[in-house]
Design a protein around this motif. Structure first.
Motif, PDB file in Angstrom:
ATOM      1  N   VAL A 213       0.837  -1.207   0.000  1.00 50.70           N
ATOM      2  CA  VAL A 213       0.000   0.000   0.000  1.00 50.70           C
ATOM      3  C   VAL A 213       0.875   1.261   0.000  1.00 50.70           C
ATOM      4  O   VAL A 213       0.608   2.212  -0.745  1.00 50.70           O
ATOM      5  CB  VAL A 213      -0.945   0.004   1.224  1.00 50.70           C
ATOM      6  CG1 VAL A 213      -1.631   1.361   1.370  1.00 50.70           C
ATOM      7  CG2 VAL A 213      -1.989  -1.099   1.089  1.00 50.70           C
ATOM      8  N   LEU A 214       1.923   1.270   0.813  1.00 50.60           N
ATOM      9  CA  LEU A 214       2.802   2.436   0.880  1.00 50.60           C
ATOM     10  C   LEU A 214       3.555   2.642  -0.431  1.00 50.60           C
ATOM     11  O   LEU A 214       3.748   3.784  -0.877  1.00 50.60           O
ATOM     12  CB  LEU A 214       3.789   2.279   2.036  1.00 50.60           C
ATOM     13  CG  LEU A 214       3.188   2.364   3.446  1.00 50.60           C
ATOM     14  CD1 LEU A 214       4.237   2.002   4.497  1.00 50.60           C
ATOM     15  CD2 LEU A 214       2.626   3.747   3.714  1.00 50.60           C
ATOM     16  N   LEU A 215       3.985   1.547  -1.059  1.00 51.44           N
ATOM     17  CA  LEU A 215       4.659   1.659  -2.351  1.00 51.44           C
ATOM     18  C   LEU A 215       3.748   2.283  -3.402  1.00 51.44           C
ATOM     19  O   LEU A 215       4.141   3.203  -4.132  1.00 51.44           O
ATOM     20  CB  LEU A 215       5.132   0.278  -2.825  1.00 51.44           C
ATOM     21  CG  LEU A 215       6.384  -0.294  -2.165  1.00 51.44           C
ATOM     22  CD1 LEU A 215       6.586  -1.745  -2.587  1.00 51.44           C
ATOM     23  CD2 LEU A 215       7.604   0.528  -2.536  1.00 51.44           C
ATOM     24  N   ILE A 216       2.520   1.774  -3.485  1.00 54.17           N
ATOM     25  CA  ILE A 216       1.566   2.312  -4.458  1.00 54.17           C
ATOM     26  C   ILE A 216       1.261   3.772  -4.157  1.00 54.17           C
ATOM     27  O   ILE A 216       1.206   4.619  -5.067  1.00 54.17           O
ATOM     28  CB  ILE A 216       0.268   1.479  -4.465  1.00 54.17           C
ATOM     29  CG1 ILE A 216       0.549   0.051  -4.948  1.00 54.17           C
ATOM     30  CG2 ILE A 216      -0.796   2.122  -5.356  1.00 54.17           C
ATOM     31  CD1 ILE A 216      -0.642  -0.873  -4.844  1.00 54.17           C
ATOM     32  N   GLY A 218       3.130   6.028  -2.597  1.00 54.62           N
ATOM     33  CA  GLY A 218       4.254   6.886  -2.959  1.00 54.62           C
ATOM     34  C   GLY A 218       4.347   7.113  -4.458  1.00 54.62           C
ATOM     35  O   GLY A 218       4.606   8.229  -4.923  1.00 54.62           O
ATOM     36  N   LEU A 219       4.104   6.061  -5.241  1.00 57.99           N
ATOM     37  CA  LEU A 219       4.192   6.178  -6.697  1.00 57.99           C
ATOM     38  C   LEU A 219       3.082   7.051  -7.265  1.00 57.99           C
ATOM     39  O   LEU A 219       3.320   7.866  -8.164  1.00 57.99           O
ATOM     40  CB  LEU A 219       4.156   4.786  -7.331  1.00 57.99           C
ATOM     41  CG  LEU A 219       5.414   3.930  -7.135  1.00 57.99           C
ATOM     42  CD1 LEU A 219       5.182   2.499  -7.578  1.00 57.99           C
ATOM     43  CD2 LEU A 219       6.597   4.526  -7.898  1.00 57.99           C
ATOM     44  N   ILE A 220       1.860   6.903  -6.755  1.00 58.84           N
ATOM     45  CA  ILE A 220       0.768   7.705  -7.321  1.00 58.84           C
ATOM     46  C   ILE A 220       0.849   9.163  -6.858  1.00 58.84           C
ATOM     47  O   ILE A 220       0.334  10.052  -7.542  1.00 58.84           O
ATOM     48  CB  ILE A 220      -0.617   7.097  -6.988  1.00 58.84           C
ATOM     49  CG1 ILE A 220      -0.896   7.108  -5.482  1.00 58.84           C
ATOM     50  CG2 ILE A 220      -0.736   5.696  -7.548  1.00 58.84           C
ATOM     51  CD1 ILE A 220      -2.279   6.591  -5.129  1.00 58.84           C
ATOM     52  N   ILE A 221       1.492   9.414  -5.717  1.00 57.86           N
ATOM     53  CA  ILE A 221       1.743  10.815  -5.330  1.00 57.86           C
ATOM     54  C   ILE A 221       2.694  11.452  -6.344  1.00 57.86           C
ATOM     55  O   ILE A 221       2.492  12.590  -6.781  1.00 57.86           O
ATOM     56  CB  ILE A 221       2.326  10.894  -3.912  1.00 57.86           C
ATOM     57  CG1 ILE A 221       1.246  10.560  -2.872  1.00 57.86           C
ATOM     58  CG2 ILE A 221       2.872  12.297  -3.634  1.00 57.86           C
ATOM     59  CD1 ILE A 221       1.766  10.501  -1.447  1.00 57.86           C
ATOM     60  N   LYS A 222       3.736  10.713  -6.741  1.00 61.47           N
ATOM     61  CA  LYS A 222       4.644  11.224  -7.766  1.00 61.47           C
ATOM     62  C   LYS A 222       3.935  11.411  -9.103  1.00 61.47           C
ATOM     63  O   LYS A 222       4.327  12.268  -9.908  1.00 61.47           O
ATOM     64  CB  LYS A 222       5.819  10.256  -7.941  1.00 61.47           C
ATOM     65  CG  LYS A 222       6.818  10.264  -6.782  1.00 61.47           C
ATOM     66  CD  LYS A 222       7.944   9.284  -7.024  1.00 61.47           C
ATOM     67  CE  LYS A 222       8.993   9.336  -5.904  1.00 61.47           C
ATOM     68  NZ  LYS A 222       9.788  10.573  -5.943  1.00 61.47           N
ATOM     69  N   LEU A 223       2.886  10.617  -9.339  1.00 61.00           N
ATOM     70  CA  LEU A 223       2.133  10.726 -10.586  1.00 61.00           C
ATOM     71  C   LEU A 223       1.181  11.906 -10.578  1.00 61.00           C
ATOM     72  O   LEU A 223       0.765  12.382 -11.636  1.00 61.00           O
ATOM     73  CB  LEU A 223       1.371   9.421 -10.835  1.00 61.00           C
ATOM     74  CG  LEU A 223       0.808   9.163 -12.231  1.00 61.00           C
ATOM     75  CD1 LEU A 223       1.913   9.156 -13.271  1.00 61.00           C
ATOM     76  CD2 LEU A 223       0.062   7.841 -12.250  1.00 61.00           C
ATOM     77  N   ASN A 261       4.981  -3.714 -13.547  1.00 62.24           N
ATOM     78  CA  ASN A 261       5.963  -4.717 -13.105  1.00 62.24           C
ATOM     79  C   ASN A 261       5.625  -5.272 -11.729  1.00 62.24           C
ATOM     80  O   ASN A 261       5.636  -6.490 -11.500  1.00 62.24           O
ATOM     81  CB  ASN A 261       7.364  -4.096 -13.071  1.00 62.24           C
ATOM     82  CG  ASN A 261       8.019  -4.056 -14.431  1.00 62.24           C
ATOM     83  OD1 ASN A 261       7.617  -4.778 -15.339  1.00 62.24           O
ATOM     84  ND2 ASN A 261       9.014  -3.208 -14.588  1.00 62.24           N
ATOM     85  N   MET A 262       5.322  -4.372 -10.800  1.00 69.16           N
ATOM     86  CA  MET A 262       4.985  -4.797  -9.444  1.00 69.16           C
ATOM     87  C   MET A 262       3.698  -5.613  -9.438  1.00 69.16           C
ATOM     88  O   MET A 262       3.587  -6.619  -8.731  1.00 69.16           O
ATOM     89  CB  MET A 262       4.847  -3.573  -8.535  1.00 69.16           C
ATOM     90  CG  MET A 262       6.155  -2.858  -8.243  1.00 69.16           C
ATOM     91  SD  MET A 262       5.927  -1.369  -7.254  1.00 69.16           S
ATOM     92  CE  MET A 262       5.102  -2.058  -5.829  1.00 69.16           C
ATOM     93  N   TYR A 263       2.742  -5.176 -10.245  1.00 70.12           N
ATOM     94  CA  TYR A 263       1.455  -5.867 -10.265  1.00 70.12           C
ATOM     95  C   TYR A 263       1.596  -7.281 -10.831  1.00 70.12           C
ATOM     96  O   TYR A 263       1.089  -8.249 -10.256  1.00 70.12           O
ATOM     97  CB  TYR A 263       0.454  -5.061 -11.095  1.00 70.12           C
ATOM     98  CG  TYR A 263      -0.984  -5.419 -10.817  1.00 70.12           C
ATOM     99  CD1 TYR A 263      -1.713  -4.734  -9.858  1.00 70.12           C
ATOM    100  CD2 TYR A 263      -1.607  -6.455 -11.499  1.00 70.12           C
ATOM    101  CE1 TYR A 263      -3.035  -5.066  -9.588  1.00 70.12           C
ATOM    102  CE2 TYR A 263      -2.917  -6.793 -11.239  1.00 70.12           C
ATOM    103  CZ  TYR A 263      -3.634  -6.091 -10.278  1.00 70.12           C
ATOM    104  OH  TYR A 263      -4.939  -6.435 -10.011  1.00 70.12           O
ATOM    105  N   MET A 264       2.314  -7.389 -11.965  1.00 67.24           N
ATOM    106  CA  MET A 264       2.446  -8.701 -12.613  1.00 67.24           C
ATOM    107  C   MET A 264       3.378  -9.624 -11.838  1.00 67.24           C
ATOM    108  O   MET A 264       3.249 -10.848 -11.925  1.00 67.24           O
ATOM    109  CB  MET A 264       2.952  -8.506 -14.044  1.00 67.24           C
ATOM    110  CG  MET A 264       1.969  -7.748 -14.936  1.00 67.24           C
ATOM    111  SD  MET A 264       2.618  -7.390 -16.585  1.00 67.24           S
ATOM    112  CE  MET A 264       2.603  -9.006 -17.331  1.00 67.24           C
ATOM    113  N   SER A 265       4.307  -9.054 -11.072  1.00 67.84           N
ATOM    114  CA  SER A 265       5.268  -9.879 -10.331  1.00 67.84           C
ATOM    115  C   SER A 265       4.787 -10.267  -8.939  1.00 67.84           C
ATOM    116  O   SER A 265       5.119 -11.348  -8.450  1.00 67.84           O
ATOM    117  CB  SER A 265       6.601  -9.126 -10.200  1.00 67.84           C
ATOM    118  OG  SER A 265       7.137  -8.810 -11.457  1.00 67.84           O
ATOM    119  N   ILE A 266       4.011  -9.395  -8.295  1.00 63.68           N
ATOM    120  CA  ILE A 266       3.633  -9.634  -6.894  1.00 63.68           C
ATOM    121  C   ILE A 266       2.126  -9.526  -6.684  1.00 63.68           C
ATOM    122  O   ILE A 266       1.481 -10.484  -6.251  1.00 63.68           O
ATOM    123  CB  ILE A 266       4.347  -8.624  -5.958  1.00 63.68           C
ATOM    124  CG1 ILE A 266       5.864  -8.702  -6.124  1.00 63.68           C
ATOM    125  CG2 ILE A 266       3.963  -8.889  -4.505  1.00 63.68           C
ATOM    126  CD1 ILE A 266       6.619  -7.639  -5.351  1.00 63.68           C
TER     127      ILE A 266
END
Length: 493
Positions: A213-216, A218-223, A261-266
């Protein structure tokens, strides 16, 4: 022999990443003549981008490097080529602006930072280790923070750059907390090891889920997803059109590929029901904010920023669907269309020079002068606006439709209807821009008002021609293009 060839290719590849950077730094401090120094740096970075693009094409589409820290597949290769192509266009546009004496606020340090950010983004897309991902994202982010200022002393630019730095730092901290949480639970930062831990435990514990959740987040804040979007508008307005174009396109490419990548891998292998609910809310809020915000803008650059917010929400729909592979294909297709449309739009805006006072268009009201001065360019601009708006029969309409249909099939009518409603809202504003070009220019002619400005197209004709041809011709090969993307996604899974 084959192994020797691959090792030689790797040495050449990483040398091309590093050697030009060292060379450009040396040139920036050794050549006294500023004009000559800038010219050599431009030529060097353009040649380097071409060589990197060639190496990406000739090396294997699928490989594992650095003990699994970097993994490339066909989908990553596709967007690496797109990233290199867009970067080359932007560098060429900056070089043209500098050579013709425009007020392009750019220095050799900024060009070096752009190149460094490109290398960071390529590593981010290939990263399959969380610490490698974090470090490469930080390389890119640090370059972006400085580029946002762009050696511009205006208060607006300083304010936007400072907001970008603060929000980017918060986002990076959140990502790092997510990485720590996952490492504490799994003892590893490799995607494969994290997945094996989940499978062996026959489920996912709270710390791994919190880390994801924290990874997602952080990424969408950058988006720039709402309600974390306020910094993006001010940053884009302060940094200028060219840097806005660079930041918008590259951020979307890198963030979406990293999430895929994260979605398809994990994430595809775990239960994300709770996370999906939060993501759905964020996507819907972003659509509302982006649509309402764009409806009351008068500056072109702020309109582009709000439009980017809306498109970010549409690109994240694959995270909340059940038929993931199909939605990823449609998101990739939508992202390609958005890149083409925005590239043509920015090239038209930046390629036009106002001969009386100089400079480029800044206000949406100035669009009516396009048709008065150059009807052919006006037609290209209208086609681009209709394409970005997603009106039929343009392929961007199809790309939006196929993103919505899976939501209807899965029974999520509220998502589909909300997306459809606010997509129509954005269409209204795009059609208002078409009205400015076609109808308002007639009223100006009938009233006898003299032309305020004379517009002359000084650059970007080739890019505009190719982009408009894609908008028109790609409709004839729609099934073939989607099938190719499906094959790329399938072999990348």
């Amino acid at each position: 022999m084959m192994c020797l060839f691959e090792n030689s290719l790797n040495i050449i590849k990483y040398s091309i990443y590093i050697v030009p950077l060292i060379l450009m730094i040396v040139l920036s401090i050794s050549i006294e003549n500023a004009s000559k120094r800038m010219n050599i740096i431009f030529k060097s970075i353009k040649l380097t981008l071409i060589l990197i693009g060639i190496l990406i094409l000739i090396e294997e589409s699928n490989y594992v490097k650095l003990n699994g820290h970097l993994i490339k597949n066909a989908l990553i290769e596709l967007f690496e080529i797109i990233l290199i192509g867009v970067s080359y266009i932007i560098i060429t546009k900056i070089e043209t602006g500098v050579n013709v004496g425009n007020k392009t606020k750019i220095t050799e340090e900024s060009i070096i930072l752009m190149y460094s950010s490109i290398i960071g983004m390529i590593i981010s897309m290939e990263a399959h280790n969380l610490i490698t991902l974090f470090l490469s994202l930080e390389i890119t982010s640090i370059c972006f923070y400085i580029l946002a200022l762009n050696k511009n002393s205006r208060k607006l630019s300083i304010e936007g750059g400072l907001k970008y730095y603060i929000v980017g730092g918060i986002a990076s901290t959140i990502i790092l907390l997510g990485i720590v949480s996952i490492y504490k639970s799994t003892g590893s930062l490799m995607y494969t090891d994290i997945l094996l831990t989940v499978i062996e435990n026959e489920g996912i514990d709270s710390r791994i889920k919190m880390g994801i959740v924290l990874l997602i987040l952080g990424l969408i804040i950058k988006l720039g997803i709402a309600p974390f979007h306020g910094w993006l508008i001010d940053t884009y307005e302060g940094t200028g059109m060219l840097m806005t174009f660079f930041l918008t396109i590259t951020q979307k490419i890198v963030t979406i590929i990293v999430l895929i990548n994260m979605y398809m891998s994990i994430m595809i292998h775990i239960n994300m029901a709770e996370i999906n609910k939060v993501l759905v809310v964020l996507i819907l809020v972003t659509l509302v904010v982006g649509t309402v915000g764009s409806l009351r803008q008068q500056k072109i650059i702020r309109f582009v920023a709000y439009s980017a917010i809306v498109n970010s929400a549409l690109l994240l729909i694959f995270l909340v669907g059940n038929n993931t592979e199909e939605l990823i294909c449609y998101s990739v297709y939508y992202l390609i269309n958005y890149i083409v449309g925005l590239t043509v739009l920015i090239n038209i805006i930046m390629g036009i020079n106002k001969n009386r006072v100089g400079g480029n268009m800044e206000l949406l009201g100035e669009l009516k002068n396009i048709w008065l001065n150059n009807p052919l360019l006006g037609v290209c601009f209208i086609i681009t606006l209709l394409f970005l708006a997603g009106l039929p029969p343009f392929t961007n309409f199809i790309s939006k439709l196929i993103l919505i249909i899976p939501m209807i099939v899965e029974g999520r009518m509220y998502i589909a209807m909300t997306v459809l409603f606010f997509t129509v809202g954005v269409m209204i504003y795009y059609m208002n821009l078409v009205k400015l070009i076609i109808i308002d220019k007639k009223e100006q002619q009938e009233s006898g008002v003299q032309k305020v400005e004379t517009y002359k197209m000084k650059s970007g004709g080739t890019v505009i021609t190719i982009g408009v041809m894609w908008m028109i011709v790609s409709q004839l090969f729609l099934d073939e293009i989607i099938n190719i993307i499906k094959i790329i996604v399938a072999i990348s899974n």
